[in-house]
Design a protein around this motif. Sequence first.
Motif, mmCIF file in Angstrom:
data_model
loop_
_atom_site.group_PDB
_atom_site.id
_atom_site.type_symbol
_atom_site.label_atom_id
_atom_site.label_comp_id
_atom_site.label_asym_id
_atom_site.label_seq_id
_atom_site.Cartn_x
_atom_site.Cartn_y
_atom_site.Cartn_z
ATOM 1 N N ALA A 74 0.837 -1.203 0.000
ATOM 2 C CA ALA A 74 0.000 0.000 0.000
ATOM 3 C C ALA A 74 0.874 1.255 0.000
ATOM 4 O O ALA A 74 1.938 1.284 0.616
ATOM 5 N N ALA A 75 0.407 2.265 -0.701
ATOM 6 C CA ALA A 75 1.123 3.541 -0.730
ATOM 7 C C ALA A 75 0.857 4.348 0.536
ATOM 8 O O ALA A 75 1.751 5.001 1.058
ATOM 9 N N ARG A 76 -0.408 4.290 1.000
ATOM 10 C CA ARG A 76 -0.828 5.079 2.147
ATOM 11 C C ARG A 76 -1.879 4.340 2.938
ATOM 12 O O ARG A 76 -2.701 3.619 2.365
ATOM 13 N N VAL A 77 -1.867 4.587 4.232
ATOM 14 C CA VAL A 77 -2.902 4.062 5.121
ATOM 15 C C VAL A 77 -3.427 5.218 5.955
ATOM 16 O O VAL A 77 -2.654 6.020 6.488
ATOM 17 N N TYR A 78 -4.746 5.307 6.055
ATOM 18 C CA TYR A 78 -5.396 6.235 6.963
ATOM 19 C C TYR A 78 -5.847 5.414 8.165
ATOM 20 O O TYR A 78 -6.740 4.570 8.048
ATOM 21 N N ALA A 79 -5.189 5.610 9.298
ATOM 22 C CA ALA A 79 -5.490 4.880 10.531
ATOM 23 C C ALA A 79 -6.504 5.703 11.323
ATOM 24 O O ALA A 79 -6.157 6.710 11.936
ATOM 25 N N VAL A 80 -7.762 5.271 11.278
ATOM 26 C CA VAL A 80 -8.852 6.005 11.921
ATOM 27 C C VAL A 80 -9.159 5.335 13.253
ATOM 28 O O VAL A 80 -9.534 4.169 13.306
ATOM 29 N N GLU A 81 -8.975 6.082 14.324
ATOM 30 C CA GLU A 81 -9.163 5.527 15.673
ATOM 31 C C GLU A 81 -9.519 6.661 16.617
ATOM 32 O O GLU A 81 -8.854 7.692 16.635
ATOM 33 N N ARG A 82 -10.557 6.463 17.419
ATOM 34 C CA ARG A 82 -10.997 7.516 18.341
ATOM 35 C C ARG A 82 -10.392 7.396 19.730
ATOM 36 O O ARG A 82 -10.478 8.327 20.519
ATOM 37 N N HIS A 83 -9.791 6.277 20.052
ATOM 38 C CA HIS A 83 -9.263 6.053 21.395
ATOM 39 C C HIS A 83 -7.775 6.412 21.497
ATOM 40 O O HIS A 83 -7.059 6.409 20.496
ATOM 41 N N PRO A 84 -7.282 6.689 22.701
ATOM 42 C CA PRO A 84 -5.886 7.078 22.905
ATOM 43 C C PRO A 84 -4.853 6.032 22.466
ATOM 44 O O PRO A 84 -3.680 6.350 22.365
ATOM 45 N N VAL A 85 -5.276 4.800 22.178
ATOM 46 C CA VAL A 85 -4.344 3.781 21.709
ATOM 47 C C VAL A 85 -3.639 4.240 20.429
ATOM 48 O O VAL A 85 -2.589 3.707 20.066
ATOM 49 N N LEU A 86 -4.184 5.255 19.783
ATOM 50 C CA LEU A 86 -3.562 5.785 18.574
ATOM 51 C C LEU A 86 -2.145 6.281 18.841
ATOM 52 O O LEU A 86 -1.293 6.231 17.956
ATOM 53 N N LYS A 87 -1.877 6.721 20.076
ATOM 54 C CA LYS A 87 -0.512 7.124 20.444
ATOM 55 C C LYS A 87 0.458 5.956 20.286
ATOM 56 O O LYS A 87 1.564 6.111 19.783
ATOM 57 N N LEU A 88 0.021 4.777 20.723
ATOM 58 C CA LEU A 88 0.841 3.582 20.582
ATOM 59 C C LEU A 88 1.034 3.249 19.108
ATOM 60 O O LEU A 88 2.133 2.890 18.678
ATOM 61 N N ALA A 89 -0.013 3.377 18.307
ATOM 62 C CA ALA A 89 0.092 3.115 16.869
ATOM 63 C C ALA A 89 1.114 4.045 16.227
ATOM 64 O O ALA A 89 1.912 3.615 15.384
ATOM 65 N N ARG A 90 1.122 5.301 16.635
ATOM 66 C CA ARG A 90 2.120 6.256 16.110
ATOM 67 C C ARG A 90 3.539 5.795 16.451
ATOM 68 O O ARG A 90 4.435 5.854 15.612
ATOM 69 N N ALA A 91 3.741 5.353 17.682
ATOM 70 C CA ALA A 91 5.064 4.894 18.106
ATOM 71 C C ALA A 91 5.484 3.646 17.318
ATOM 72 O O ALA A 91 6.642 3.535 16.894
#
Length: 136
Positions: free
Chosen positions: A34-51
Motif C-alpha cells: 500500500a502507498a498510504r494508510v489512513y489509521a482512523v481511531e478515536r481512542h488514545p491507543v492511537l498514540k501507541l500506533a504512532r510509536a
Amino acid sequence: MRRALRETVRPGSVVVDLGAGTGILGFLSLRAGAARVYAVERHPVLKLARAIAAENRFGDRVRFVPSDSRRARLPERADLVVCDPVGPMGIDPEMAEALRDARRFLKRGGRFMPERSEVWVAPVKAAALHRRHVGA
C-alpha cells in the motif's frame, strides 16, 4: 489476514484501517505494498500506533486520524477498508454502524476486508461472569 492482505493490496493502494487500534492491519497493508494508510481511531491507543509506525519506519506513509470514523473526513478515497469487526464481547453494534458508514471512504470498485464475518454464539450460564459483565 496477512496472507489475504498480500493477495488483495496492490502497489500504490490506499487503505483505510477502520478502528485502527495499534495499527496492525494498516501496517500489514503497507508491507503488502500500500502507498498510504489512513489509521482512523478515536481512542488514545492511537498514540501507541504512532510509536509503532515510527519504530517500523512507516511514519511517512500512515496518516493518523484521531476521530470516530463516522465523523472523519479523508482527503481521498480508498481502494480497501480493513478492520477487525469483532468487539471484546463478540458483536459490536457500533462497529456495524461504522462499517455501513465506511462505504463513503471507498473508490468505485473498492473493497472491505473482511468482506463478511460469522459470529457463533453459545449460551452459557455462569453467575460470576454475569455479575462481572452485566452487574447485579
